[in-house]
Scaffold this active site. Structure first.
Site: not given
Ligand SMILES: O=C(O)CCC(=O)N[C@@H](C(=O)O)c1ccccc1
Length: 368
Positions: A135, A188, A290
């Site tokens: 990501s 995303d 993730g």
């Molecule tokens: O590689 C990873 O763990 C990040 C994947 C990712 O983009 N997570 C995002 C999401 O919205 O899915 C994210 C979640 C929580 C906090 C930051 C980013």
């Protein structure tokens, strides 16, 4: 079986680079870790919450209070026949699903270690390795984005997810697609758009994306069902799917063609497996999202992603994508075919580096 004692830790583990989404920035992992003790064994779980309530309503502070004041004392009162009992024990607890998942993950790990059974086999996994992607956060320029994605592609990642937002969506996606015509690519939005943006988002159909993740409100299913017929690209829901019931509503309403399953978002592996099974029955593919986890949470994600309907690469990158040094002695490394190997040892297989964990622990408490 009764849990004899519970150790909670709040940690601060810096990322190798800040991670920028459509609405906020993460500089370090601020998870709350859970360690359960019973019958001479221990199990570890990670509640992957951030500093602020930007992804969902939880933060490291709320998870810390919920675990210390409510969830840990509650689970100490319960006789557990197996890890699935945690979900039942927390049935009356509203929301706070990441905090709940910290204990639930640790219970799966604990029972696996006591039974000498791997987490993947406990869950019904069918794979020895799982497809993963990476990501990529919002970057300062298209040139910077091409450089960051180029480095990940060179490192062997065969699927890239781009964070998008108004003003950073069509052009960055076009630039990546033009540079790598055959790369598996998805975007995303983390809930930054509205239905009024439907025609704008439809421009993404030109880029042969695997999916468009969570374009609309974090707690919406209804409007996503209205948006999906206006797009050729499948919508993938993430934040909206906080329980098996939410998954059923989304599937019955045709609100998405793909589901991102994050076990922490839905309260743990028991609910995550239920959502996997429902999506499989509906012919809808899933992948494992993730939350920038340490090797503890990452091990739970890899085991979950070994189930048969996880047919799209997950956001489960190698540990070095996030941390200079992880808090486990066996961090995940990327295999040449853009996969991570599924641990086959007892429990999650994560081996905690206690010396380094002490170093990054901000607060610790023992309960029971
Ligand atoms: O590689 C990873 O763990 C990040 C994947 C990712 O983009 N997570 C995002 C999401 O919205 O899915 C994210 C979640 C929580 C906090 C930051 C980013």
């Amino acid at each position: 079986m009764r849990i004899e004692q519970i150790e909670l830790r709040r940690i601060e583990l810096p990322f190798v680079a800040p991670f920028e989404t459509s609405g906020w920035r993460e500089e370090a992992n601020h998870s709350v870790l859970v360690r359960l003790f019973a019958q001479g064994a221990e199990g570890w779980g990670e509640a992957p919450v951030g500093v602020g309530p930007w992804y969902n309503e939880e933060t490291s502070a709320t998870a810390w209070v919920m675990l210390r004041e409510i969830l840990a004392p509650l689970i100490l009162q319960v006789d557990l026949d197996g890890p699935e009992g945690v979900e039942a024990a927390f049935a009356r607890v509203r929301a706070n699903r990441m905090a709940r998942s910290g204990i639930e993950f640790a219970a799966w790990d604990l029972f696996g270690r006591l039974r000498g059974q791997s987490l993947t086999s406990m869950l019904g996994g069918t794979r020895m390795s799982v497809d993963v992607g990476v990501s990529v956060g919002v970057q300062s320029s298209i040139e910077a984005l091409l450089e960051v994605v180029g480095a990940y592609v060179a490192a062997g990642y065969q699927r890239v997810k781009l964070k998008i937002k108004p003003g950073w969506d069509i052009e960055p996606t076009r630039a990546i697609r033009e540079r790598w015509p055959d790369l598996r690519l998805q975007v995303d939005a983390n809930s930054i758009y509205t239905l009024a943006d439907a025609a704008h988002l439809a421009q993404l159909d030109a880029f042969n994306l695997l999916l468009i993740e969570q374009p609309l409100a974090h707690d919406d299913i209804f409007d996503h069902a209205k948006l999906q017929p206006q797009l050729r690209t499948p919508i993938c829901l993430d934040e909206s799917i906080v329980s098996p019931e939410h998954a059923r509503w989304a599937l019955e309403m045709g609100a998405c063609g793909v589901i991102n399953i994050k076990p922490s978002r839905v309260g743990g592996l028991t609910a995550a497996r239920q959502i996997h099974d429902m999506a499989q029955a509906a012919g809808v593919p899933v992948w494992c999202g993730g939350m920038l986890e340490t090797g503890i949470g990452r091990a739970a994600n890899v085991a979950l992603a070994s189930l048969p309907n996880f047919s799209l690469p997950g956001d489960i990158s190698a540990s070095e994508r996030y941390f200079k040094r992880d808090i486990v002695t066996n961090p995940f490394r990327l295999n040449p075919d853009s996969t991570l190997s599924v641990p086959t040892g007892p429990g999650s297989g994560a081996e905690v580096d206690m010396e380094y964990l002490e170093h990054v622990t901000v607060e610790k408490v023992i309960i029971g």
